[in-house]
Write a protein that holds these residues in place. Structure first.
Motif, PDB file in Angstrom:
ATOM      1  N   ILE A   1     -11.448  -3.791  -1.998  1.00 39.82           N
ATOM      2  CA  ILE A   1     -10.112  -3.254  -1.697  1.00 39.82           C
ATOM      3  C   ILE A   1      -9.397  -4.028  -0.599  1.00 39.82           C
ATOM      4  CG2 ILE A   1     -10.077  -0.941  -2.678  1.00 39.82           C
ATOM      5  CD1 ILE A   1     -11.001   0.161   0.033  1.00 39.82           C
TER       6      ILE A   1
ATOM      7  N   GLY B   1      -3.690   3.955   5.134  1.00 42.74           N
ATOM      8  CA  GLY B   1      -3.437   4.841   4.006  1.00 42.74           C
ATOM      9  C   GLY B   1      -1.960   5.112   3.746  1.00 42.74           C
TER      10      GLY B   1
ATOM     11  N   HIS C   1     -17.028   4.574  -0.113  1.00 48.30           N
ATOM     12  CA  HIS C   1     -16.476   3.430   0.626  1.00 48.30           C
ATOM     13  C   HIS C   1     -17.656   2.704   1.257  1.00 48.30           C
ATOM     14  CE1 HIS C   1     -13.543   1.473   3.561  1.00 48.30           C
ATOM     15  NE2 HIS C   1     -14.740   1.195   4.073  1.00 48.30           N
TER      16      HIS C   1
ATOM     17  N   LYS D   1       0.107   0.831  -4.395  1.00 49.41           N
ATOM     18  CA  LYS D   1      -0.225   0.490  -3.003  1.00 49.41           C
ATOM     19  C   LYS D   1       0.757  -0.533  -2.443  1.00 49.41           C
ATOM     20  CE  LYS D   1      -4.934   0.349  -2.126  1.00 49.41           C
ATOM     21  NZ  LYS D   1      -6.334  -0.144  -2.347  1.00 49.41           N
TER      22      LYS D   1
ATOM     23  N   MET E   1       0.958   4.611  -0.068  1.00 50.77           N
ATOM     24  CA  MET E   1       0.012   4.689  -1.183  1.00 50.77           C
ATOM     25  C   MET E   1       0.262   5.981  -1.949  1.00 50.77           C
ATOM     26  SD  MET E   1      -4.078   4.307  -0.745  1.00 50.77           S
ATOM     27  CE  MET E   1      -4.279   3.506   0.751  1.00 50.77           C
TER      28      MET E   1
ATOM     29  N   GLN F   1     -14.461  10.625   5.002  1.00 45.89           N
ATOM     30  CA  GLN F   1     -13.106  10.330   5.484  1.00 45.89           C
ATOM     31  C   GLN F   1     -12.212  11.556   5.375  1.00 45.89           C
ATOM     32  OE1 GLN F   1     -11.430   7.176   3.106  1.00 45.89           O
ATOM     33  NE2 GLN F   1     -12.995   5.676   3.703  1.00 45.89           N
TER      34      GLN F   1
ATOM     35  N   GLU G   1      -3.220  -0.394  -8.871  1.00 49.74           N
ATOM     36  CA  GLU G   1      -4.665  -0.455  -9.027  1.00 49.74           C
ATOM     37  C   GLU G   1      -5.124   0.731  -9.839  1.00 49.74           C
ATOM     38  OE1 GLU G   1      -6.793  -0.408  -5.244  1.00 49.74           O
ATOM     39  OE2 GLU G   1      -6.608  -2.575  -5.146  1.00 49.74           O
TER      40      GLU G   1
ATOM     41  N   LEU H   1      -3.034   3.856  -8.909  1.00 49.04           N
ATOM     42  CA  LEU H   1      -2.657   3.977  -7.508  1.00 49.04           C
ATOM     43  C   LEU H   1      -1.633   2.893  -7.201  1.00 49.04           C
ATOM     44  CD1 LEU H   1      -3.445   5.541  -4.902  1.00 49.04           C
ATOM     45  CD2 LEU H   1      -5.159   3.784  -4.476  1.00 49.04           C
TER      46      LEU H   1
ATOM     47  N   HIS I   1      -7.895   9.262   4.760  1.00 52.05           N
ATOM     48  CA  HIS I   1      -8.217   7.827   4.799  1.00 52.05           C
ATOM     49  C   HIS I   1      -8.703   7.354   6.160  1.00 52.05           C
ATOM     50  CE1 HIS I   1      -6.665   7.710   0.816  1.00 52.05           C
ATOM     51  NE2 HIS I   1      -5.440   7.990   1.189  1.00 52.05           N
TER      52      HIS I   1
ATOM     53  N   GLY J   1       0.308  -2.561   3.394  1.00 49.96           N
ATOM     54  CA  GLY J   1      -0.272  -1.280   3.772  1.00 49.96           C
ATOM     55  C   GLY J   1      -1.331  -1.305   4.855  1.00 49.96           C
TER      56      GLY J   1
ATOM     57  N   LYS K   1      -2.084  -7.574   1.375  1.00 49.32           N
ATOM     58  CA  LYS K   1      -3.115  -7.115   0.446  1.00 49.32           C
ATOM     59  C   LYS K   1      -3.056  -7.784  -0.915  1.00 49.32           C
ATOM     60  CE  LYS K   1      -4.315  -2.836   2.350  1.00 49.32           C
ATOM     61  NZ  LYS K   1      -4.659  -1.525   1.846  1.00 49.32           N
TER      62      LYS K   1
HETATM   63  P1  ADP Z   1      -5.448   1.044   4.068  1.00 48.87           P
HETATM   64  O1  ADP Z   1      -5.348  -0.394   4.478  1.00 48.87           O
HETATM   65  O2  ADP Z   1      -4.124   1.747   4.043  1.00 48.87           O
HETATM   66  O3  ADP Z   1      -6.506   1.788   4.798  1.00 48.87           O
HETATM   67  P2  ADP Z   1      -7.212   0.644   1.759  1.00 48.87           P
HETATM   68  O4  ADP Z   1      -6.913  -0.248   0.621  1.00 48.87           O
HETATM   69  O5  ADP Z   1      -8.283   0.216   2.716  1.00 48.87           O
HETATM   70  O6  ADP Z   1      -5.847   1.005   2.514  1.00 48.87           O
HETATM   71  O7  ADP Z   1      -7.615   2.065   1.200  1.00 48.87           O
HETATM   72  C1  ADP Z   1      -7.824   3.158   2.067  1.00 48.87           C
HETATM   73  C2  ADP Z   1      -8.576   4.258   1.365  1.00 48.87           C
HETATM   74  O8  ADP Z   1      -7.820   4.700   0.208  1.00 48.87           O
HETATM   75  C3  ADP Z   1      -9.928   3.857   0.815  1.00 48.87           C
HETATM   76  O9  ADP Z   1     -10.970   3.935   1.771  1.00 48.87           O
HETATM   77  C4  ADP Z   1     -10.095   4.896  -0.276  1.00 48.87           C
HETATM   78  O10 ADP Z   1     -10.427   6.137   0.323  1.00 48.87           O
HETATM   79  C5  ADP Z   1      -8.689   5.028  -0.862  1.00 48.87           C
HETATM   80  N1  ADP Z   1      -8.457   4.096  -2.003  1.00 48.87           N
HETATM   81  C6  ADP Z   1      -7.966   2.811  -1.911  1.00 48.87           C
HETATM   82  N2  ADP Z   1      -7.901   2.229  -3.139  1.00 48.87           N
HETATM   83  C7  ADP Z   1      -8.321   3.149  -4.027  1.00 48.87           C
HETATM   84  C8  ADP Z   1      -8.477   3.169  -5.472  1.00 48.87           C
HETATM   85  N3  ADP Z   1      -8.165   2.104  -6.231  1.00 48.87           N
HETATM   86  N4  ADP Z   1      -8.958   4.299  -6.028  1.00 48.87           N
HETATM   87  C9  ADP Z   1      -9.271   5.395  -5.286  1.00 48.87           C
HETATM   88  N5  ADP Z   1      -9.147   5.443  -3.940  1.00 48.87           N
HETATM   89  C10 ADP Z   1      -8.671   4.348  -3.308  1.00 48.87           C
END
Ligand code: ADP
Length: 450
Positions: free
Chosen positions: A287, A166, A209, A159, A169, A233, A201, A157, A236, A163, A117
């Motif tokens: 993201i 979810g 999303h 991360k 995180m 969701q 972040e 956040l 996540h 990852g 990521k």
């Molecule tokens: P993963 O690969 O673990 O699924 P993502 O980066 O796609 O991680 O994020 C998964 C979910 O986490 C997103 O769909 C959102 O709901 C939440 N999320 C991720 N980044 C943020 C952020 N900066 N602020 C708020 N929620 C976030």
């Protein structure tokens, strides 16, 4: 070199989905399955079937040697990985190609870059995609983390670079909680991915999303197929997806889609991909990118009339994109409900024997599922057993049809999330399209308190 026989390195509804696209192109299929899936629908329908191991995915669906051997033994000339399992494993893709087998997926180097990521964010930024404000790459030092967080503002956040799903995180509400919470996230990431590299972040309070579907030919041409809104969701995990998003105007779709398609063209991206964004107050924040077919791809198929798996196979076969951006039209509205074998109130998994099954039907109703009466849902894998996809000329019409289709759908013998969907589709916020990624968890918390 034309593809004649595709090995499907997956199970369940997506294996069936790939089989269907292949047969419609006159291509034979090879199913590989664990001992737990011997009676699965896609195994019955495939032209050839090879048992590749015991139920545990690590010994079967993730067993590189067994999958490659099955391809050699059956003379498969291509492998489609579906989603999950091997789909984002760059090393597996390289091994497939090293054996002279066509990999129906992106170039391994792109899978690798986007799978990390931190790298993905750097690449996306360099390609001109808008990013969530945050640390410039990985951070390992707590003082540095605090400095970055003070700059972007709490909450932040933390991360994990590796990852997924979810995990790894944590939301950090204030400076004094930075160390303990980041340490927790790191040990979670270490356990899940064997890598505890972290980055920071800005934590967005109430985003949606929204993701863009893209296709590239690997030679510098790329198109976008519009967006999907996956804001509904739980933990996540996406529950319901729709296309187009209720909040994106045609102008905004063209503008953002154009940026995304250009990024993919510049990268020389090959095959299907999804660029995921959070969207808040009219702004997009990248993201991650998924370098594979997504579960929710049928809503895009419904509004574009394109078969995305067919397109993946064509591109892997060296053919050009089948449409130009100018020819693509977005028409109507589509919603997908993910139907899981689980208790609709407690969400406890509910595997077991399906005693009766009647899929919904009628105009513009699609059910992607390997279910049949008498089938036993094994306890070893993901609980999603069916996807109900409904299309309508308008969002209102689509929702009316979805209510009707959910009434028709019968799965007996196990508990399913059908009642949950029937309930959700009646909520005023869902009807008006006014929901963020927080909506469902808030709704469930309120419901369970009553
Ligand atoms: P993963 O690969 O673990 O699924 P993502 O980066 O796609 O991680 O994020 C998964 C979910 O986490 C997103 O769909 C959102 O709901 C939440 N999320 C991720 N980044 C943020 C952020 N900066 N602020 C708020 N929620 C976030």
């Amino acid at each position: 070199m034309a593809i004649n026989r595709i090995l499907i390195a997956n199970r369940g509804e997506i294996a069936l989905r790939i089989h269907r696209a292949a047969h419609e192109m006159g291509i034979e299929t090879v199913a590989v399955h664990s001992t737990a899936d011997a009676e699965a629908m896609h195994v019955r329908l495939a032209d050839h079937a090879v048992c590749i191991g015991p139920p545990a995915a690590a010994d079967s669906y993730l067993n590189t040697a067994a999958i490659i051997s099955a391809a050699e033994v059956t003379g498969a000339d291509a492998i489609h990985p579906g989603y999950g399992f091997m789909s984002e494993n760059a090393q597996f893709a390289e091994i497939v190609e090293a054996h002279g087998i066509t990999w129906i997926g992106p170039k391994p180097e792109h899978i690798r870059t986007m799978g990390d990521k931190v790298q993905a964010k750097k690449t996306a930024g360099a390609l001109g995609l808008p990013l969530v404000p945050g640390s410039d790459g990985a951070v390992s030092d707590f003082d540095e983390m605090k400095r970055v967080a003070a700059e972007i503002g709490y909450p932040v956040l933390a991360k994990a670079a590796a990852g997924g799903g979810g995990r790894g995180m944590k939301v950090i509400p204030s400076e004094d909680q930075m160390e303990p919470l980041v340490k927790q996230a790191m040990s979670e990431a270490k356990a899940a991915f064997g890598d505890d590299t972290m980055y920071l972040e800005k934590y967005l309070g109430n985003p949606r999303h929204i993701e863009f579907q893209v296709f590239g030919d690997g030679n510098g041409n790329a198109i976008h197929l519009g967006e999907r809104d996956c804001s509904l969701q739980r933990r996540h995990q996406k529950v319901l997806e729709e296309a187009p998003s209720p909040v994106i105007t045609p102008e905004e779709r063209d503008r953002m889609g154009g940026i995304v398609a250009k990024a993919m063209a510049d990268m020389g991206y090959r095959g299907a991909g999804t660029i995921e964004f959070l969207w808040e107050d009219g702004k997009f924040y990248f993201i991650e990118m998924n370098t594979r077919l997504q579960v929710e791809h049928p809503v895009t198929e419904a509004i574009t009339g394109m078969d995305l798996v067919r397109e993946q196979i064509r591109i892997a076969d060296g053919k050009p994109l089948s449409v130009t951006q100018e020819d693509l039209r977005f028409t109507g509205h589509a919603i997908e409900c993910r139907i899981n074998a689980e208790d609709p109130f407690t969400f406890a998994p509910s595997p077991g024997k399906v005693t009766a099954y009647h899929p919904a039907g009628g105009m513009h109703v699609r059910v992607d599922s390997g279910l049949y009466a008498g089938y036993s849902i094994p306890p070893y894998y993901d609980s999603m057993i069916a996807k109900l996809i409904v299309y309508g000329r308008t969002r209102e019409g689509c929702i009316m049809r979805l209510k009707r289709a959910l009434e028709e759908m019968v799965v007996e013998g196990v508990k399913t999330s059908i009642p949950l969907h029937a309930e959700l589709i009646r909520q005023p916020d869902i009807l008006s399209g006014d929901y963020s990624i927080k909506w469902l968890e808030d709704y469930l918390a309120k419901r369970n308190a009553e």
